[in-house]
Design an enzyme around this catalytic site. Structure first.
Site, PDB file in Angstrom:
ATOM      1  N   GLU A   4     -48.625 110.404  71.664  1.00 37.89           N
ATOM      2  CA  GLU A   4     -48.361 109.483  72.773  1.00 37.89           C
ATOM      3  C   GLU A   4     -48.995 110.111  74.005  1.00 37.89           C
ATOM      4  O   GLU A   4     -48.428 111.025  74.608  1.00 37.89           O
ATOM      5  CB  GLU A   4     -46.844 109.296  72.953  1.00 37.89           C
TER       6      GLU A   4
ATOM      7  N   CYS B 151     -46.460 107.547  82.600  1.00 43.46           N
ATOM      8  CA  CYS B 151     -47.666 107.433  81.770  1.00 43.46           C
ATOM      9  C   CYS B 151     -48.278 106.044  81.841  1.00 43.46           C
ATOM     10  O   CYS B 151     -49.486 105.895  81.758  1.00 43.46           O
ATOM     11  CB  CYS B 151     -47.357 107.797  80.328  1.00 43.46           C
TER      12      CYS B 151
END
Ligand code: NAD
Length: 470
Positions: free
Chosen positions: A216, A250
Protein backbone atom coordinates in the site's frame (compact mmCIF):
# COMPACT_ATOMS: atom_id res chain seq x y z
CA UNK A 1 15.06 4.67 17.12
CA UNK A 2 15.95 1.09 16.44
CA UNK A 3 15.54 -1.07 19.51
CA UNK A 4 17.90 -3.60 17.88
CA UNK A 5 15.78 -6.65 18.31
CA UNK A 6 18.02 -9.30 16.81
CA UNK A 7 17.37 -11.33 13.72
CA UNK A 8 17.39 -14.51 15.84
CA UNK A 9 14.78 -13.19 18.32
CA UNK A 10 12.54 -12.21 15.39
CA UNK A 11 12.92 -15.69 13.89
CA UNK A 12 12.16 -17.29 17.27
CA UNK A 13 9.01 -15.17 17.54
CA UNK A 14 7.90 -16.23 14.08
CA UNK A 15 8.62 -19.90 14.90
CA UNK A 16 6.56 -19.63 18.12
CA UNK A 17 3.66 -18.03 16.22
CA UNK A 18 3.82 -20.64 13.50
CA UNK A 19 3.86 -23.52 16.02
CA UNK A 20 0.92 -22.04 17.92
CA UNK A 21 -1.01 -21.59 14.67
CA UNK A 22 -0.34 -25.17 13.57
CA UNK A 23 -1.47 -26.48 16.95
CA UNK A 24 -4.72 -24.54 17.01
CA UNK A 25 -5.92 -22.76 13.87
CA UNK A 26 -8.45 -20.13 14.98
CA UNK A 27 -12.00 -21.25 14.18
CA UNK A 28 -15.03 -18.98 13.77
CA UNK A 29 -15.80 -18.75 17.49
CA UNK A 30 -12.18 -17.94 18.32
CA UNK A 31 -11.97 -15.25 15.66
CA UNK A 32 -15.17 -13.54 16.78
CA UNK A 33 -13.94 -13.66 20.35
CA UNK A 34 -10.58 -12.17 19.29
CA UNK A 35 -12.32 -9.33 17.49
CA UNK A 36 -14.66 -8.66 20.40
CA UNK A 37 -11.88 -8.54 22.98
CA UNK A 38 -9.80 -6.31 20.71
CA UNK A 39 -12.77 -3.98 20.22
CA UNK A 40 -13.42 -3.63 23.94
CA UNK A 41 -9.76 -2.97 24.80
CA UNK A 42 -9.39 -0.56 21.87
CA UNK A 43 -12.41 1.48 22.93
CA UNK A 44 -11.22 1.56 26.54
CA UNK A 45 -7.73 2.73 25.52
CA UNK A 46 -8.49 5.02 22.60
CA UNK A 47 -8.09 8.18 24.69
CA UNK A 48 -4.54 7.11 25.52
CA UNK A 49 -3.87 6.37 21.84
CA UNK A 50 -5.22 9.80 20.81
CA UNK A 51 -3.07 11.49 23.44
CA UNK A 52 -0.03 9.53 22.23
CA UNK A 53 -0.73 10.50 18.60
CA UNK A 54 -1.06 14.15 19.54
CA UNK A 55 2.20 14.07 21.49
CA UNK A 56 3.94 12.34 18.55
CA UNK A 57 2.71 14.91 16.00
CA UNK A 58 3.34 17.89 18.28
CA UNK A 59 -0.39 18.41 18.04
CA UNK A 60 -3.05 16.32 16.34
CA UNK A 61 -6.73 17.22 16.11
CA UNK A 62 -8.58 14.92 18.52
CA UNK A 63 -11.66 14.99 16.30
CA UNK A 64 -9.63 13.87 13.31
CA UNK A 65 -8.04 11.09 15.38
CA UNK A 66 -11.52 9.95 16.30
CA UNK A 67 -12.76 10.15 12.72
CA UNK A 68 -9.78 8.61 10.98
CA UNK A 69 -8.27 6.28 13.56
CA UNK A 70 -11.07 5.34 15.98
CA UNK A 71 -14.21 5.19 13.86
CA UNK A 72 -12.46 3.44 10.97
CA UNK A 73 -10.97 0.71 13.17
CA UNK A 74 -14.27 0.11 15.00
CA UNK A 75 -16.00 -0.07 11.61
CA UNK A 76 -13.50 -2.60 10.30
CA UNK A 77 -13.99 -4.79 13.39
CA UNK A 78 -17.78 -4.57 13.26
CA UNK A 79 -17.95 -5.19 9.53
CA UNK A 80 -15.70 -8.27 9.83
CA UNK A 81 -17.67 -9.60 12.81
CA UNK A 82 -21.00 -9.30 11.09
CA UNK A 83 -19.87 -10.83 7.75
CA UNK A 84 -17.34 -13.38 8.92
CA UNK A 85 -19.63 -16.39 8.99
CA UNK A 86 -20.62 -15.85 5.36
CA UNK A 87 -17.06 -15.08 4.25
CA UNK A 88 -15.75 -18.30 5.87
CA UNK A 89 -18.43 -20.54 4.42
CA UNK A 90 -17.07 -22.77 1.61
CA UNK A 91 -18.58 -21.73 -1.71
CA UNK A 92 -20.09 -24.81 -3.44
CA UNK A 93 -20.85 -24.99 -7.14
CA UNK A 94 -21.35 -27.48 -9.94
CA UNK A 95 -18.33 -28.64 -11.90
CA UNK A 96 -18.19 -27.68 -15.61
CA UNK A 97 -20.93 -29.71 -17.33
CA UNK A 98 -18.49 -32.04 -19.07
CA UNK A 99 -17.55 -33.37 -15.61
CA UNK A 100 -21.02 -33.74 -14.11
CA UNK A 101 -22.04 -35.08 -11.63
CA UNK A 102 -18.75 -33.95 -10.00
CA UNK A 103 -18.86 -30.78 -7.85
CA UNK A 104 -16.50 -27.94 -6.98
CA UNK A 105 -15.96 -25.77 -3.96
CA UNK A 106 -13.72 -22.97 -2.75
CA UNK A 107 -12.59 -23.16 0.87
CA UNK A 108 -11.09 -20.20 2.68
CA UNK A 109 -8.12 -21.08 4.86
CA UNK A 110 -5.82 -18.88 6.92
CA UNK A 111 -2.33 -18.48 5.46
CA UNK A 112 -0.56 -18.79 8.82
CA UNK A 113 1.56 -15.91 10.14
CA UNK A 114 1.19 -12.47 8.57
CA UNK A 115 3.71 -9.62 8.95
CA UNK A 116 2.28 -6.06 8.97
CA UNK A 117 4.43 -2.92 8.62
CA UNK A 118 2.75 0.44 9.22
CA UNK A 119 3.68 4.10 8.59
CA UNK A 120 3.30 7.11 10.91
CA UNK A 121 0.57 9.20 9.28
CA UNK A 122 -2.49 7.30 10.58
CA UNK A 123 -0.47 5.19 12.97
CA UNK A 124 -3.43 3.44 14.60
CA UNK A 125 -5.68 2.91 11.57
CA UNK A 126 -2.92 1.65 9.27
CA UNK A 127 -1.60 -0.78 11.89
CA UNK A 128 -4.90 -2.12 13.20
CA UNK A 129 -7.09 -2.45 10.09
CA UNK A 130 -4.72 -4.90 8.35
CA UNK A 131 -4.30 -6.67 11.70
CA UNK A 132 -8.07 -6.96 12.20
CA UNK A 133 -8.57 -8.38 8.70
CA UNK A 134 -5.66 -10.82 9.09
CA UNK A 135 -7.12 -12.03 12.41
CA UNK A 136 -10.59 -12.32 10.89
CA UNK A 137 -9.08 -14.59 8.24
CA UNK A 138 -7.66 -16.76 11.05
CA UNK A 139 -3.99 -15.78 10.97
CA UNK A 140 -1.49 -14.89 13.66
CA UNK A 141 0.14 -11.49 13.25
CA UNK A 142 3.48 -9.79 13.83
CA UNK A 143 3.16 -5.99 13.61
CA UNK A 144 5.94 -3.45 13.10
CA UNK A 145 4.56 0.07 13.61
CA UNK A 146 6.46 3.26 12.75
CA UNK A 147 9.42 4.63 14.67
CA UNK A 148 8.29 8.20 13.84
CA UNK A 149 5.31 7.94 16.21
CA UNK A 150 7.09 6.20 19.11
CA UNK A 151 4.51 6.92 21.84
CA UNK A 152 1.69 5.62 19.67
CA UNK A 153 3.67 2.53 18.70
CA UNK A 154 4.39 1.79 22.38
CA UNK A 155 0.71 2.30 23.24
CA UNK A 156 -0.28 -0.06 20.41
CA UNK A 157 2.14 -2.69 21.74
CA UNK A 158 0.58 -2.37 25.21
CA UNK A 159 -2.95 -2.56 23.85
CA UNK A 160 -2.24 -5.69 21.82
CA UNK A 161 -0.32 -7.37 24.64
CA UNK A 162 -3.32 -6.78 26.92
CA UNK A 163 -5.55 -8.75 24.52
CA UNK A 164 -3.37 -11.42 22.89
CA UNK A 165 -0.49 -13.68 23.87
CA UNK A 166 2.79 -13.05 21.95
CA UNK A 167 2.41 -16.21 19.89
CA UNK A 168 -0.87 -14.88 18.49
CA UNK A 169 -0.19 -11.16 18.04
CA UNK A 170 3.23 -9.65 18.63
CA UNK A 171 4.38 -6.05 18.23
CA UNK A 172 7.96 -5.44 17.16
CA UNK A 173 9.21 -1.91 17.81
CA UNK A 174 12.01 -0.30 15.82
CA UNK A 175 13.03 1.70 12.76
CA UNK A 176 14.33 0.96 9.28
CA UNK A 177 16.93 -1.60 10.43
CA UNK A 178 14.35 -3.63 12.32
CA UNK A 179 11.96 -3.17 9.37
CA UNK A 180 14.60 -4.46 6.96
CA UNK A 181 15.25 -7.56 9.09
CA UNK A 182 11.51 -8.07 9.58
CA UNK A 183 10.96 -8.24 5.81
CA UNK A 184 13.52 -11.06 5.42
CA UNK A 185 11.43 -13.38 7.65
CA UNK A 186 9.60 -16.15 5.78
CA UNK A 187 6.10 -14.89 6.60
CA UNK A 188 3.09 -16.45 4.90
CA UNK A 189 2.12 -12.94 3.79
CA UNK A 190 3.68 -9.52 4.23
CA UNK A 191 1.47 -6.45 4.29
CA UNK A 192 3.33 -3.14 3.93
CA UNK A 193 1.98 0.41 4.02
CA UNK A 194 4.49 3.18 3.32
CA UNK A 195 6.42 4.95 0.62
CA UNK A 196 7.02 3.61 -2.89
CA UNK A 197 10.81 3.69 -2.34
CA UNK A 198 10.66 1.48 0.76
CA UNK A 199 7.95 -0.66 -0.86
CA UNK A 200 10.49 -1.59 -3.54
CA UNK A 201 12.95 -2.72 -0.85
CA UNK A 202 10.22 -4.73 0.87
CA UNK A 203 9.38 -6.56 -2.35
CA UNK A 204 13.06 -7.38 -2.89
CA UNK A 205 13.53 -8.60 0.69
CA UNK A 206 10.44 -10.83 0.44
CA UNK A 207 11.39 -12.30 -2.95
CA UNK A 208 13.95 -14.94 -1.81
CA UNK A 209 11.26 -16.48 0.44
CA UNK A 210 8.57 -16.06 -2.23
CA UNK A 211 6.57 -14.34 0.51
CA UNK A 212 3.50 -12.78 -1.12
CA UNK A 213 3.33 -9.03 -0.52
CA UNK A 214 0.59 -6.48 -0.43
CA UNK A 215 2.09 -3.02 -0.96
CA UNK A 216 0.00 0.00 0.00
CA UNK A 217 2.15 2.85 -1.31
CA UNK A 218 1.90 6.53 -2.14
CA UNK A 219 2.14 8.89 -5.09
CA UNK A 220 0.60 12.06 -6.47
CA UNK A 221 -3.21 11.84 -6.49
CA UNK A 222 -4.77 14.39 -8.87
CA UNK A 223 -8.10 16.18 -8.50
CA UNK A 224 -9.72 17.24 -11.77
CA UNK A 225 -12.34 20.00 -11.70
CA UNK A 226 -14.39 19.84 -14.91
CA UNK A 227 -15.58 22.99 -16.72
CA UNK A 228 -18.81 24.31 -15.21
CA UNK A 229 -18.56 22.40 -11.90
CA UNK A 230 -19.49 24.74 -8.98
CA UNK A 231 -16.14 26.05 -7.75
CA UNK A 232 -17.20 26.63 -4.14
CA UNK A 233 -18.28 22.98 -3.81
CA UNK A 234 -15.13 21.63 -5.46
CA UNK A 235 -12.91 23.91 -3.36
CA UNK A 236 -14.62 22.93 -0.08
CA UNK A 237 -14.45 19.19 -0.77
CA UNK A 238 -10.86 19.28 -2.04
CA UNK A 239 -9.77 21.45 0.90
CA UNK A 240 -11.48 19.16 3.41
CA UNK A 241 -9.65 16.15 1.93
CA UNK A 242 -6.37 18.03 1.71
CA UNK A 243 -6.34 19.62 5.17
CA UNK A 244 -7.36 16.48 7.08
CA UNK A 245 -4.25 15.57 9.12
CA UNK A 246 -2.66 18.68 7.52
CA UNK A 247 -2.28 16.90 4.20
CA UNK A 248 -0.32 13.99 5.71
CA UNK A 249 -2.66 11.53 4.04
CA UNK A 250 -1.72 8.99 1.37
CA UNK A 251 -4.84 9.76 -0.68
CA UNK A 252 -4.96 13.54 -0.09
CA UNK A 253 -5.54 15.42 -3.36
CA UNK A 254 -1.94 16.20 -4.31
CA UNK A 255 -2.64 18.83 -7.00
CA UNK A 256 -5.66 20.24 -8.82
CA UNK A 257 -6.23 20.34 -12.58
CA UNK A 258 -8.80 22.99 -13.44
CA UNK A 259 -9.86 25.17 -16.38
CA UNK A 260 -7.36 28.03 -16.60
CA UNK A 261 -10.16 30.59 -16.50
CA UNK A 262 -11.49 29.14 -13.22
CA UNK A 263 -8.23 29.66 -11.33
CA UNK A 264 -9.00 32.98 -9.64
CA UNK A 265 -12.45 31.90 -8.55
CA UNK A 266 -11.04 28.66 -7.16
CA UNK A 267 -8.36 30.49 -5.14
CA UNK A 268 -11.07 32.81 -3.74
CA UNK A 269 -13.20 29.83 -2.78
CA UNK A 270 -10.28 28.07 -1.08
CA UNK A 271 -9.43 31.25 0.83
CA UNK A 272 -13.06 31.49 1.95
CA UNK A 273 -13.00 27.84 3.09
CA UNK A 274 -9.87 28.29 5.20
CA UNK A 275 -11.19 31.54 6.75
CA UNK A 276 -14.48 29.90 7.62
CA UNK A 277 -13.17 26.59 8.98
CA UNK A 278 -9.86 27.66 10.55
CA UNK A 279 -10.55 31.26 11.67
CA UNK A 280 -7.44 31.29 13.89
CA UNK A 281 -5.16 28.79 12.21
CA UNK A 282 -2.21 29.16 14.61
CA UNK A 283 -4.33 28.52 17.69
CA UNK A 284 -7.09 26.20 16.56
CA UNK A 285 -7.04 22.67 18.01
CA UNK A 286 -8.56 21.50 14.72
CA UNK A 287 -5.41 21.83 12.60
CA UNK A 288 -2.76 19.15 12.94
CA UNK A 289 0.97 19.86 13.14
CA UNK A 290 3.59 18.40 10.81
CA UNK A 291 4.97 15.24 12.39
CA UNK A 292 8.69 16.16 12.55
CA UNK A 293 11.24 18.92 11.92
CA UNK A 294 12.50 16.91 8.97
CA UNK A 295 9.07 16.74 7.34
CA UNK A 296 8.46 20.45 8.07
CA UNK A 297 11.77 21.38 6.42
CA UNK A 298 10.96 19.13 3.45
CA UNK A 299 7.66 20.98 2.89
CA UNK A 300 9.30 24.38 3.24
CA UNK A 301 11.95 23.34 0.70
CA UNK A 302 9.23 22.30 -1.77
CA UNK A 303 7.69 25.78 -1.55
CA UNK A 304 11.07 27.56 -1.74
CA UNK A 305 12.09 25.50 -4.77
CA UNK A 306 8.79 26.26 -6.54
CA UNK A 307 9.04 29.99 -5.73
CA UNK A 308 12.63 30.15 -6.98
CA UNK A 309 11.54 28.53 -10.25
CA UNK A 310 8.74 31.03 -10.85
CA UNK A 311 5.67 29.77 -8.94
CA UNK A 312 3.29 32.18 -7.21
CA UNK A 313 2.82 31.27 -3.55
CA UNK A 314 -0.48 32.01 -1.76
CA UNK A 315 -0.46 31.26 1.97
CA UNK A 316 -3.86 30.93 3.64
CA UNK A 317 -5.32 32.66 5.51
CA UNK A 318 -2.26 34.99 5.27
CA UNK A 319 1.54 35.14 5.07
CA UNK A 320 2.01 35.06 8.86
CA UNK A 321 -0.05 31.89 9.35
CA UNK A 322 2.91 29.48 9.62
CA UNK A 323 4.15 28.70 13.12
CA UNK A 324 7.43 26.80 12.69
CA UNK A 325 7.94 26.47 16.46
CA UNK A 326 4.81 24.33 16.71
CA UNK A 327 5.23 22.90 13.21
CA UNK A 328 1.99 24.50 12.03
CA UNK A 329 2.36 24.61 8.24
CA UNK A 330 -0.36 26.87 6.82
CA UNK A 331 -2.36 25.80 3.75
CA UNK A 332 -0.27 26.93 0.78
CA UNK A 333 -1.44 27.25 -2.82
CA UNK A 334 1.05 27.22 -5.66
CA UNK A 335 0.14 28.82 -9.00
CA UNK A 336 2.18 28.89 -12.23
CA UNK A 337 3.87 25.57 -11.48
CA UNK A 338 5.69 23.34 -13.97
CA UNK A 339 7.11 19.82 -14.04
CA UNK A 340 10.63 21.11 -13.39
CA UNK A 341 9.67 21.92 -9.78
CA UNK A 342 10.19 19.29 -7.07
CA UNK A 343 6.63 19.87 -5.85
CA UNK A 344 5.34 18.55 -9.20
CA UNK A 345 7.59 15.48 -9.07
CA UNK A 346 7.39 14.11 -5.52
CA UNK A 347 4.35 13.19 -3.44
CA UNK A 348 3.64 16.34 -1.36
CA UNK A 349 2.27 14.73 1.85
CA UNK A 350 1.49 18.10 3.45
CA UNK A 351 -0.87 21.08 3.09
CA UNK A 352 0.60 22.43 -0.17
CA UNK A 353 -1.77 22.47 -3.15
CA UNK A 354 -0.48 23.27 -6.66
CA UNK A 355 -3.11 24.41 -9.18
CA UNK A 356 -2.53 23.40 -12.80
CA UNK A 357 -4.61 25.06 -15.52
CA UNK A 358 -5.89 23.23 -18.59
CA UNK A 359 -7.72 24.29 -21.76
CA UNK A 360 -9.78 21.19 -22.62
CA UNK A 361 -10.54 18.22 -20.38
CA UNK A 362 -8.50 15.94 -22.69
CA UNK A 363 -5.42 17.91 -21.61
CA UNK A 364 -6.16 17.10 -17.98
CA UNK A 365 -6.54 13.40 -18.81
CA UNK A 366 -3.32 13.48 -20.83
CA UNK A 367 -1.51 15.16 -17.92
CA UNK A 368 -2.62 12.41 -15.53
CA UNK A 369 -1.65 9.69 -18.00
CA UNK A 370 1.82 11.19 -18.55
CA UNK A 371 2.55 10.60 -14.87
CA UNK A 372 2.83 7.44 -12.74
CA UNK A 373 -0.48 5.74 -11.96
CA UNK A 374 -1.83 7.45 -8.84
CA UNK A 375 -3.20 5.93 -5.63
CA UNK A 376 -6.37 8.03 -5.94
CA UNK A 377 -8.06 10.21 -8.53
CA UNK A 378 -10.80 12.75 -7.87
CA UNK A 379 -13.10 13.99 -10.58
CA UNK A 380 -15.58 16.83 -10.01
CA UNK A 381 -18.19 16.90 -12.74
CA UNK A 382 -21.99 16.88 -13.17
CA UNK A 383 -21.74 15.74 -16.80
CA UNK A 384 -22.19 11.96 -16.72
CA UNK A 385 -20.86 11.16 -20.17
CA UNK A 386 -17.69 13.20 -19.59
CA UNK A 387 -17.23 11.58 -16.16
CA UNK A 388 -17.48 8.14 -17.79
CA UNK A 389 -14.83 9.15 -20.32
CA UNK A 390 -12.44 10.32 -17.61
CA UNK A 391 -13.01 7.12 -15.61
CA UNK A 392 -12.41 4.96 -18.71
CA UNK A 393 -9.33 6.83 -19.86
CA UNK A 394 -7.42 6.95 -16.56
CA UNK A 395 -6.18 4.25 -14.17
CA UNK A 396 -5.84 4.90 -10.45
CA UNK A 397 -5.87 2.88 -7.21
CA UNK A 398 -9.32 4.24 -6.35
CA UNK A 399 -11.66 7.07 -7.29
CA UNK A 400 -14.11 9.42 -5.61
CA UNK A 401 -16.37 11.32 -8.00
CA UNK A 402 -17.49 14.75 -6.79
CA UNK A 403 -15.63 14.38 -3.52
CA UNK A 404 -12.20 13.54 -2.12
CA UNK A 405 -10.88 10.73 0.10
CA UNK A 406 -14.24 9.10 0.87
CA UNK A 407 -13.84 5.94 -1.25
CA UNK A 408 -11.36 4.73 1.39
CA UNK A 409 -14.01 4.49 4.10
CA UNK A 410 -16.48 2.35 2.14
CA UNK A 411 -16.37 -1.12 3.65
CA UNK A 412 -17.69 -2.69 0.44
CA UNK A 413 -14.93 -1.21 -1.73
CA UNK A 414 -11.49 -2.84 -2.00
CA UNK A 415 -8.64 -0.42 -1.30
CA UNK A 416 -5.20 -0.53 -2.94
CA UNK A 417 -2.91 1.12 -5.46
CA UNK A 418 -1.87 0.21 -8.98
CA UNK A 419 1.65 0.23 -10.46
CA UNK A 420 3.92 2.45 -8.36
CA UNK A 421 1.06 3.28 -5.95
CA UNK A 422 0.86 -0.34 -4.81
CA UNK A 423 -0.31 -3.88 -5.40
CA UNK A 424 -3.07 -5.92 -3.79
CA UNK A 425 -6.14 -4.85 -1.86
CA UNK A 426 -7.69 -4.86 1.59
CA UNK A 427 -10.70 -3.46 3.50
CA UNK A 428 -13.71 -5.63 4.27
CA UNK A 429 -14.11 -8.76 2.17
CA UNK A 430 -11.08 -7.83 0.04
CA UNK A 431 -8.94 -7.95 3.20
CA UNK A 432 -10.38 -11.31 4.23
CA UNK A 433 -9.50 -12.68 0.77
CA UNK A 434 -5.98 -11.18 0.82
CA UNK A 435 -5.21 -12.96 4.09
CA UNK A 436 -6.85 -16.28 3.08
CA UNK A 437 -5.87 -19.06 0.71
CA UNK A 438 -8.81 -19.58 -1.60
CA UNK A 439 -8.38 -23.33 -1.86
CA UNK A 440 -10.15 -24.89 -4.86
CA UNK A 441 -11.48 -28.42 -4.32
CA UNK A 442 -12.82 -30.71 -7.07
CA UNK A 443 -14.97 -33.61 -5.81
CA UNK A 444 -15.50 -36.58 -8.09
CA UNK A 445 -18.83 -38.44 -7.88
CA UNK A 446 -19.34 -42.20 -7.50
CA UNK A 447 -19.89 -42.32 -11.24
CA UNK A 448 -17.29 -40.52 -13.35
CA UNK A 449 -18.24 -39.63 -16.92
CA UNK A 450 -14.54 -39.51 -17.77
CA UNK A 451 -14.37 -43.31 -17.48
CA UNK A 452 -15.90 -43.30 -20.98
CA UNK A 453 -12.88 -41.47 -22.35
CA UNK A 454 -9.96 -43.78 -21.67
CA UNK A 455 -7.63 -45.68 -23.95
CA UNK A 456 -7.76 -47.63 -26.09
CA UNK A 457 -9.66 -44.80 -27.82
CA UNK A 458 -12.23 -46.14 -30.23
CA UNK A 459 -15.16 -44.95 -32.28
CA UNK A 460 -17.07 -43.73 -29.20
CA UNK A 461 -14.15 -41.57 -28.09
CA UNK A 462 -13.87 -40.20 -31.62
CA UNK A 463 -17.55 -39.20 -31.61
CA UNK A 464 -17.29 -37.69 -28.10
CA UNK A 465 -14.21 -35.65 -28.95
CA UNK A 466 -15.80 -34.44 -32.15
CA UNK A 467 -18.72 -33.22 -30.09
CA UNK A 468 -16.56 -31.70 -27.32
CA UNK A 469 -14.34 -29.82 -29.79
CA UNK A 470 -17.10 -28.75 -32.17
P1 NAD B 1 8.11 4.74 5.03
O1 NAD B 1 8.10 3.92 3.80
O2 NAD B 1 9.29 5.60 5.30
O3 NAD B 1 7.97 3.79 6.33
C1 NAD B 1 6.93 2.88 6.48
C2 NAD B 1 7.36 1.77 7.42
O4 NAD B 1 8.42 1.04 6.83
C3 NAD B 1 7.86 2.21 8.78
O5 NAD B 1 7.35 1.35 9.78
C4 NAD B 1 9.38 2.04 8.65
O6 NAD B 1 10.02 1.78 9.88
C5 NAD B 1 9.46 0.85 7.76
N1 NAD B 1 10.73 0.73 7.03
C6 NAD B 1 11.64 1.69 6.77
N2 NAD B 1 12.66 1.18 6.05
C7 NAD B 1 12.38 -0.12 5.84
C8 NAD B 1 13.02 -1.17 5.14
N3 NAD B 1 14.17 -0.99 4.49
N4 NAD B 1 12.43 -2.37 5.11
C9 NAD B 1 11.26 -2.58 5.72
N5 NAD B 1 10.59 -1.62 6.40
C10 NAD B 1 11.16 -0.40 6.46
O7 NAD B 1 6.78 5.58 4.99
P2 NAD B 1 6.28 6.71 5.99
O8 NAD B 1 7.11 7.93 5.83
O9 NAD B 1 6.10 6.16 7.35
O10 NAD B 1 4.81 6.97 5.39
C11 NAD B 1 4.57 7.84 4.33
C12 NAD B 1 4.37 7.12 3.02
O11 NAD B 1 3.40 6.10 3.15
C13 NAD B 1 3.82 8.03 1.94
O12 NAD B 1 4.46 7.75 0.72
C14 NAD B 1 2.35 7.65 1.87
O13 NAD B 1 1.73 7.93 0.65
C15 NAD B 1 2.40 6.20 2.14
N6 NAD B 1 1.13 5.74 2.66
C16 NAD B 1 0.36 4.92 1.90
C17 NAD B 1 -0.88 4.51 2.36
C18 NAD B 1 -1.76 3.60 1.57
O14 NAD B 1 -2.74 3.12 2.12
N7 NAD B 1 -1.48 3.32 0.32
C19 NAD B 1 -1.31 4.94 3.61
C20 NAD B 1 -0.50 5.78 4.34
C21 NAD B 1 0.72 6.17 3.87
Amino acid sequence: MDTHISDSSLRALLAAQRAAHAQHTPDYAQRVDDLQRLRAAFKARFDDLATAMSADFGHRSRHESQLADEMTVLHAIDHARSHLKRWMKPKRMLADWQFWPATCEIRYQPLGVVGVIAPWNYPVNLALIPLVEALAAGNHVMLKPSEHTPRTSAALAELLASVFPQERVATVLGGPEVGATFTTLPFDHLFFTGSTAIGRKVAMAAAPNLTPVTLELGGKSPAIVAPGYPLATAAARIAAGKLLNAGQTCIAPDYVLLPTAAREGFVRALRGYVQQHYPALRDTPDYTSIVSERQYARLKNLVDDARAKGATVVTLPGEDAHDPARRVFAPTLLLDVDDGMAVMQDEIFGPILPLVGYGAIEEAVAYVNRHPRPLALYHFDHDRARTERVLDQTLAGGVSVNDAVLHIVQSKLPFGGVGPSGMGHYHGHAGFLTFSKQKPVFRQARFSSLALLRPPYGAFAERMLKFLTR
